[in-house]
Design a protein around this motif. Structure first.
Motif, PDB file in Angstrom:
ATOM      1  N   SER A 132      31.211  -0.246   9.444  1.00 32.52           N
ATOM      2  CA  SER A 132      31.046   0.323  10.785  1.00 32.52           C
ATOM      3  C   SER A 132      29.686  -0.033  11.373  1.00 32.52           C
ATOM      4  O   SER A 132      29.521  -0.074  12.587  1.00 32.52           O
TER       5      SER A 132
ATOM      6  N   LYS B  35      31.046  -2.958  16.800  1.00 30.53           N
ATOM      7  CA  LYS B  35      30.253  -2.383  15.708  1.00 30.53           C
ATOM      8  C   LYS B  35      28.951  -1.809  16.243  1.00 30.53           C
ATOM      9  O   LYS B  35      28.482  -2.160  17.317  1.00 30.53           O
TER      10      LYS B  35
ATOM     11  N   ASN C 180      34.989  -6.353   9.024  1.00 29.32           N
ATOM     12  CA  ASN C 180      35.858  -5.297   9.544  1.00 29.32           C
ATOM     13  C   ASN C 180      35.778  -4.003   8.742  1.00 29.32           C
ATOM     14  O   ASN C 180      36.052  -2.928   9.260  1.00 29.32           O
ATOM     15  N   GLU C 181      35.384  -4.090   7.476  1.00 28.62           N
ATOM     16  CA  GLU C 181      35.284  -2.899   6.627  1.00 28.62           C
ATOM     17  C   GLU C 181      34.005  -2.106   6.876  1.00 28.62           C
ATOM     18  O   GLU C 181      33.852  -1.008   6.341  1.00 28.62           O
TER      19      GLU C 181
ATOM     20  N   LYS D  33      32.019 -13.268  15.088  1.00 24.63           N
ATOM     21  CA  LYS D  33      33.079 -12.509  14.413  1.00 24.63           C
ATOM     22  C   LYS D  33      32.825 -10.998  14.426  1.00 24.63           C
ATOM     23  O   LYS D  33      33.660 -10.227  13.957  1.00 24.63           O
TER      24      LYS D  33
ATOM     25  N   GLU E 226      35.622 -12.231   7.768  1.00 21.18           N
ATOM     26  CA  GLU E 226      36.031 -11.214   8.740  1.00 21.18           C
ATOM     27  C   GLU E 226      36.483  -9.915   8.066  1.00 21.18           C
ATOM     28  O   GLU E 226      36.248  -8.834   8.600  1.00 21.18           O
ATOM     29  N   LYS E 227      37.097 -10.003   6.895  1.00 20.14           N
ATOM     30  CA  LYS E 227      37.536  -8.795   6.184  1.00 20.14           C
ATOM     31  C   LYS E 227      36.332  -7.921   5.838  1.00 20.14           C
ATOM     32  O   LYS E 227      36.349  -6.706   6.064  1.00 20.14           O
TER      33      LYS E 227
ATOM     34  N   HIS F  76      32.642  -7.596  16.174  1.00 21.80           N
ATOM     35  CA  HIS F  76      33.150  -6.923  17.377  1.00 21.80           C
ATOM     36  C   HIS F  76      33.191  -5.414  17.161  1.00 21.80           C
ATOM     37  O   HIS F  76      33.553  -4.947  16.077  1.00 21.80           O
TER      38      HIS F  76
END
Length: 170
Positions: free
Chosen positions: A46, A73, A43-44, A69, A39-40, A71
Motif C-alpha cells: 500500500s 499508492k 500491487n501487494e 507500474k 507488478e505483483k 498506481h
C-alpha cells in the motif's frame, strides 16, 4: 502499519546506501533493487518508497520502468544526484518526480534528496570536453564533483531516516 515496500535503483551505491538507512527505521518494510521488482510485488504494497539516481534531470531508466507500474499508492520519493541538494537542478528533479508519480494517481507523502558521489567516468567525460562546451569542467564544477565524493554522508543518512521514520503509519 501498512505494508511498506522500499525500491531502489543504484549505479554507484549512493541510492542503495540511502535505501538501507531508510530500512533501518522501517524494520518491517521489504527492500528490493529495481531488477527484483514486478507488478505483483508492487500491487501487494500500500505504501512504496522509491529511490533512484538522477540522470539528466529525471529518474534513471530502471527507476522509470518501475515508476510507470506504480498506481494508486501512497508514495515516498528519495533520490541522489551529483548536484547540491539545494540547487535549482535538484528542486526541478524533485518537481518532475512528483509529477511522474501523480500522473498515475499516487499520493506523494514525502520526498528526500541528497548529493551523491558522481560516477568517475562521468567526471572524466566532463574533463575531456572542449573548454567552450556548456558542460566542460570548470572550477565550480570541479568543486562540486569533489564535494560530492563525501556523499551521501552520515548526516544525509540521518536526514533520510528522519524523513521516512513514520512512513507506513500514514
Amino acid at each position: 502499519m501498512n505494508e511498506v515496500l522500499i525500491i531502489y535503483s543504484s549505479k554507484t551505491g549512493n541510492t542503495k546506501k540511502v535505501a538501507e538507512a531508510i530500512k533501518e527505521v522501517n524494520p518491517y518494510a521489504t527492500i528490493l533493487p529495481t531488477n527484483l521488482v514486478n507488478e505483483k510485488i508492487i500491487n501487494e504494497s500500500s505504501h512504496i518508497i522509491m529511490g533512484y539516481w538522477i540522470d539528466k534531470g529525471m529518474p534513471d531508466k530502471n527507476a522509470m520502468d518501475i515508476i510507470e507500474k506504480i498506481h494508486n499508492k501512497k508514495v515516498g520519493i528519495f533520490f541522489t544526484l551529483g548536484a547540491y541538494s539545494d540547487s535549482d537542478h535538484a528542486k526541478k528533479a524533485e518537481e518532475k518526480s512528483i509529477i511522474l508519480f501523480n500522473k498515475n494517481n499516487n499520493e506523494v507523502l514525502k520526498t528526500f534528496k541528497c548529493q551523491g558521489k558522481i560516477d568517475p567516468e562521468l567526471t572524466l567525460m566532463f574533463e575531456n570536453l572542449p573548454a567552450d562546451h556548456p558542460h566542460a569542467m570548470n572550477e565550480e564544477r570541479r568543486k562540486r564533483h569533489l564535494d560530492a565524493k563525501s556523499h551521501p554522508d552520515e548526516n544525509d543518512l540521518k536526514m533520510a531516516r528522519e524523513v521516512f521514520k513514520d512512513f507506513g503509519d500514514r
